[in-house]
Every structure is written in C-alpha cells, then in structure tokens.
Design an enzyme around this catalytic site. Structure first.
Site, PDB file in Angstrom:
ATOM      1  N   GLN A 282     -10.281 -35.240 -10.999  1.00 45.37           N
ATOM      2  CA  GLN A 282     -10.341 -34.214  -9.947  1.00 45.37           C
ATOM      3  C   GLN A 282      -9.873 -34.748  -8.599  1.00 45.37           C
ATOM      4  O   GLN A 282      -9.488 -33.975  -7.729  1.00 45.37           O
ATOM      5  CB  GLN A 282     -11.778 -33.681  -9.793  1.00 45.37           C
ATOM      6  CG  GLN A 282     -12.217 -32.772 -10.921  1.00 45.37           C
ATOM      7  CD  GLN A 282     -11.474 -31.440 -10.959  1.00 45.37           C
ATOM      8  OE1 GLN A 282     -11.073 -30.896  -9.931  1.00 45.37           O
ATOM      9  NE2 GLN A 282     -11.279 -30.916 -12.154  1.00 45.37           N
TER      10      GLN A 282
ATOM     11  N   ASN B 208     -16.085 -32.237 -11.390  1.00 51.09           N
ATOM     12  CA  ASN B 208     -15.206 -31.108 -11.671  1.00 51.09           C
ATOM     13  C   ASN B 208     -15.886 -29.754 -11.495  1.00 51.09           C
ATOM     14  O   ASN B 208     -15.220 -28.747 -11.365  1.00 51.09           O
ATOM     15  CB  ASN B 208     -14.611 -31.217 -13.083  1.00 51.09           C
ATOM     16  CG  ASN B 208     -15.643 -31.528 -14.125  1.00 51.09           C
ATOM     17  OD1 ASN B 208     -16.383 -32.503 -14.030  1.00 51.09           O
ATOM     18  ND2 ASN B 208     -15.725 -30.689 -15.132  1.00 51.09           N
TER      19      ASN B 208
ATOM     20  N   HIS C 219      -2.100 -32.183 -14.899  1.00 48.95           N
ATOM     21  CA  HIS C 219      -2.250 -30.737 -14.688  1.00 48.95           C
ATOM     22  C   HIS C 219      -3.314 -30.363 -13.657  1.00 48.95           C
ATOM     23  O   HIS C 219      -3.492 -29.195 -13.345  1.00 48.95           O
ATOM     24  CB  HIS C 219      -2.475 -30.009 -16.027  1.00 48.95           C
ATOM     25  CG  HIS C 219      -3.848 -30.128 -16.613  1.00 48.95           C
ATOM     26  ND1 HIS C 219      -4.764 -29.106 -16.551  1.00 48.95           N
ATOM     27  CD2 HIS C 219      -4.454 -31.125 -17.297  1.00 48.95           C
ATOM     28  CE1 HIS C 219      -5.879 -29.468 -17.185  1.00 48.95           C
ATOM     29  NE2 HIS C 219      -5.713 -30.684 -17.642  1.00 48.95           N
TER      30      HIS C 219
ATOM     31  N   GLY D  59      -6.418 -36.575 -19.182  1.00 48.84           N
ATOM     32  CA  GLY D  59      -7.622 -37.208 -18.648  1.00 48.84           C
ATOM     33  C   GLY D  59      -8.618 -37.577 -19.736  1.00 48.84           C
ATOM     34  O   GLY D  59      -9.240 -38.641 -19.695  1.00 48.84           O
ATOM     35  N   SER D  60      -8.768 -36.705 -20.719  1.00 48.72           N
ATOM     36  CA  SER D  60      -9.753 -36.967 -21.770  1.00 48.72           C
ATOM     37  C   SER D  60      -9.422 -38.253 -22.522  1.00 48.72           C
ATOM     38  O   SER D  60     -10.296 -39.102 -22.744  1.00 48.72           O
ATOM     39  CB  SER D  60      -9.802 -35.803 -22.767  1.00 48.72           C
ATOM     40  OG  SER D  60     -10.157 -34.614 -22.107  1.00 48.72           O
TER      41      SER D  60
ATOM     42  N   SER E 225      -4.971 -37.069 -14.534  1.00 50.14           N
ATOM     43  CA  SER E 225      -4.337 -36.079 -15.401  1.00 50.14           C
ATOM     44  C   SER E 225      -3.401 -35.200 -14.577  1.00 50.14           C
ATOM     45  O   SER E 225      -3.793 -34.685 -13.523  1.00 50.14           O
ATOM     46  CB  SER E 225      -5.428 -35.229 -16.054  1.00 50.14           C
ATOM     47  OG  SER E 225      -4.842 -34.228 -16.854  1.00 50.14           O
TER      48      SER E 225
ATOM     49  N   THR F  84       5.667 -41.498 -29.700  1.00 46.07           N
ATOM     50  CA  THR F  84       6.817 -41.357 -28.803  1.00 46.07           C
ATOM     51  C   THR F  84       6.352 -40.842 -27.448  1.00 46.07           C
ATOM     52  O   THR F  84       5.591 -39.878 -27.369  1.00 46.07           O
ATOM     53  CB  THR F  84       7.849 -40.391 -29.419  1.00 46.07           C
ATOM     54  OG1 THR F  84       8.211 -40.900 -30.698  1.00 46.07           O
ATOM     55  CG2 THR F  84       9.082 -40.259 -28.539  1.00 46.07           C
TER      56      THR F  84
ATOM     57  N   CYS G 134     -14.757 -26.382 -20.316  1.00 50.55           N
ATOM     58  CA  CYS G 134     -15.291 -26.844 -21.593  1.00 50.55           C
ATOM     59  C   CYS G 134     -16.583 -26.131 -21.943  1.00 50.55           C
ATOM     60  O   CYS G 134     -16.933 -25.985 -23.106  1.00 50.55           O
ATOM     61  CB  CYS G 134     -15.558 -28.334 -21.530  1.00 50.55           C
ATOM     62  SG  CYS G 134     -14.402 -29.180 -20.491  1.00 50.55           S
TER      63      CYS G 134
END
Ligand SMILES: *Cc1c(COP(=O)(O)O)cnc(C)c1O
Length: 396
Positions: A179, A151, A201, A70-71, A199, A237, A324
């Site tokens: 989110q 989030n 995860h 996501g970042s 993202s 890759t 974070c």
C-alpha cells in the site's frame, strides 16, 4: 456518474504504464532467455526495468526479484526467512494482528510446521509502537514482518524505527509495502529494511506483477520448481510487459509523490470532515498517521454491504474492507484488531482515493453517504433500539 474510490483494491493503469508496455506485447515479444537478437532486446528491457526499480528503492538491481504480485512477494519473503531461521534453530516470528492475509496465512502455515508466531496488538489507532517489537524479540526470533501501511484503515507504521531495532538485534525485517510503494517514500537503506514487497497494480501499474527486494546475502527460497529465471529464485518466463509497466508506473508515482500526496490528502481530509458530520460514526485508524488516500468509517446501525450497494447505485464505488474479505460474512480482522465489536465492524465503509479524484466527486460522495446512512437507519432494528434507549449506542 462514476466515482472510483476503491484504489486500495486496485488502481486504474496510467497512460505512461500502458504506453511503456505496448512495444513489449507487439514488437519485442521474445522470451528474454532466447539468445537471438529479439530475445536479447527483451532481456535488455528487463535489465533496465530492474535497474530503475532498484534506483527508486535505494538498492542494487541484484537485490530485486520479480514476482506475480504482492501476495507472492510476501509469501516468498516470509518462507525464505523461516528457512534461514530454522537452520539456526530460530523458529519464532513476530508480526501484527492486522497484516494482509498473504502474510497472516503464510504465518499460519509455518505455525503448523512448528514455528511460533507472536502477533503484536495494534492499538486502537491502528499503529504499533516500536517498543512492542523490541519487547517481543527473543533469542530464537528469526523474522519481524510488519506492514508499512495497512490496506484497510490506511495507518502507517514506524518502519524505520522497527528496522533499526531489528538491525541492532540481528533479526531479519520484512515489510509488506504494497500500500505504501509509490505513495510514501521508501529508502530501504535509510529505513533499515531487509526485505520489502510491492505490487504494480496499487500504483497505476498492471495487475499480476510485483517485486521482492531482499538485501544482498539473504538467500531466497524458490516457491516453484522450473527454469533458472530470476537467478533461480523464481521459475517461469518473466512477465516482460508487466515488469516494464511496473517500472514505468513506479517511476511516475515516485516522481510525483509529493504533489499526489498533497492533493490526495486534501481530498481525504475533506471527505473525512464531511462524513464525520454523520451522528454515531467513527473514523477507523489514526487521523494523521494514515495513507494520503485512505478513508475508513464505521456507522452504528448499518450493514456495510447495503451501504456499498446503495452507493454503487449512485455511481460511487467503495469497499467495506479488503477485497479479500468482501463477499464473506466475517467481519474484517483489521477492524476487530483495533477493538471494534463484531456489530460495529459490519457497518464499515472504506473509500480510497487517488490523485485523479476531484472536489466535486468528494462533495457528491459526502452527500450520498449522508443520505444513504439516514435511509438505511430508517429500517434498522438496531438503530431503532438505540434511538429509543433500549440499547446503548456503541459509537457515541
Ligand atoms: C493488495 C495487497 C497485497 C496483495 O497484492 P497482490 O498484488 O494483489 O497479490 C498484499 N498486501 C497488501 C497490504 C495489499 O494491499
């Protein structure tokens, strides 16, 4: 006893995602750029994963770029819009005060380059009004970036309405949907979204892989020099197992979105009702316009860190804000943005659920939070002053 209530930080991988990934670590491990058969098989899997994700978002496969998460997707979307903007002498960007740091810090970097950034106030309920966006747009605005769901406090923003305003005014619209993806419905066309970050995860996929949707015709700026992977937009890759896991987890989450939301919302509301019984506590963020799995409270006279550690001792794993900011002593910028004072923001607790949690777990958690809050208040000087009337309660 181990109760995982930190799903906004990351989720447990689903069996479906793990099983989908295994063949691409063990058998079809070739580089998708290789011309031999094994390479072509890897390339084919990459093709199908892209098609699948595009289908679930309502866009074309060519509009999906895979990233490291996501970042990176947020960084790339914002930098790309800024590069497009500056060519037209448009160097104004609109966002909100409670975005993820991947957005806020990218905007700060652009400010140092001479861009002007307007951060809209999020109201006390953590929801912005589309009118605020309409009023902030100027002739030199090149981008509006507003998250789909927050989030920390889980509030859901009126994305489709904001998208429509941007479309009418000819301004690019990006949303950080990290989110929301897999938890709330997404249709990039219906919702007038030009760019979107997600993202894996955060919806039971693997860590370190994400995707950026960018509407056809929007030229993405590459953040890295290297090979010509991802049509020259993202060198390196491709993370084939990760991308396969992302596609499998996203498909599973989207297929079960209504059922999961119903179950999680039920547990969420049970948890909110239970914790609300604690005197001088307050729910952060709108009670209705919030993610199915998000619970976030502030408690008067409590240190969030102590609360978390005591909960962890009882096997309940929560968070005091975003991953974070934990570990730092600064209060959450999100809680400050919705108007909480520094003192109160320090006493916050975020519990984020998944469809795998149970009623028993929620009941146990409610009892644990009640017990620990009472215990910690027992030796809190702030609490003593409030009770004796020397100081006013901030949370009524
Ligand atoms: C987790 C999160 C991110 C960062 O995603 P990563 O894949 O961890 O880089 C960005 N925005 C929001 C809203 C998030 O919740």
């Amino acid at each position: 006893m181990q109760i995982y209530l930190d799903n906004a930080a990351t989720t447990k991988m689903s069996k479906t995602a793990i099983e989908a990934m295994l063949p691409y670590m063990d058998g079809i491990y070739a580089n998708p750029s290789s011309l031999h058969l094994l390479g072509q098989q890897a390339n084919e899997a990459l093709f199908h994963a892209r098609e699948k994700i595009a289908g679930l978002l309502g866009c074309d496969a060519g509009e999906i770029t895979f990233t490291s998460g996501g970042s990176e997707a947020d960084n790339q979307a914002i930098v790309s819009a800024a590069r497009i903007g500056e060519k037209q002498n448009k160097k104004h960007i609109i966002s909100t005060a409670f975005e993820h740091h991947a957005v806020l810090h990218t905007l700060e970097r652009l400010e140092r380059e001479g861009f002007e950034v307007t951060l809209l106030d999020v109201n006390e309920n953590g929801v912005i009004h589309p009118r605020q966006v309409a009023e902030a747009i100027r002739p030199d605005t090149c981008l509006v970036t507003v998250m789909y769901a927050n989030n920390e406090i889980g509030t859901v923003e009126p994305i489709a309405e904001i998208g429509q305003i941007c479309r009418e005014k000819g301004v690019l619209f990006h949303t950080d949907a990290v989110q929301a993806a897999g938890h709330l419905k997404i249709d990039v066309k219906e919702q007038n979204i030009d760019m979107l970050s997600l993202s894996a995860h955060k919806f039971h996929g693997p860590k370190g892989v994400g995707a950026l949707y960018a509407r056809k015709g929007i030229r993405l700026t590459s953040l890295m020099e290297g090979g010509a992977q991802e049509r020259g937009k993202r060198a390196g890759t491709e993370n084939i197992p990760g991308i396969i896991g992302l596609a499998a987890a996203f498909e599973e989450a989207c297929e079960n979105i209504d059922r999961n939301a119903e179950k999680t919302t039920y547990l969420r509301d049970m948890l909110i009702a239970g914790i609300s019984e604690i005197p001088h506590s307050i729910l952060n963020g709108d009670a209705k316009k919030r993610l199915p799995g998000n619970v976030n409270f502030c408690f008067e006279g409590i240190e969030g860190e102590s609360l978390l550690l005591c909960l962890s001792d009882k096997g309940v794993y929560g968070s005091s804000g975003s991953a974070c900011t934990s570990g730092s002593l600064d209060p959450s910028h999100v809680l400050l943005a919705i108007g909480r004072t520094h003192d109160i923001a320090h006493g916050s607790l975020r519990l984020t659920l998944s469809e795998e949690n149970t009623e028993e777990e929620i009941k146990y958690t409610i009892a644990a939070v009640k017990e620990i809050v009472a215990y910690l208040r027992g030796f809190s000087p702030v609490w003593r002053d409030c009770v004796s009337g020397k100081k006013d309660f901030i949370i009524k």
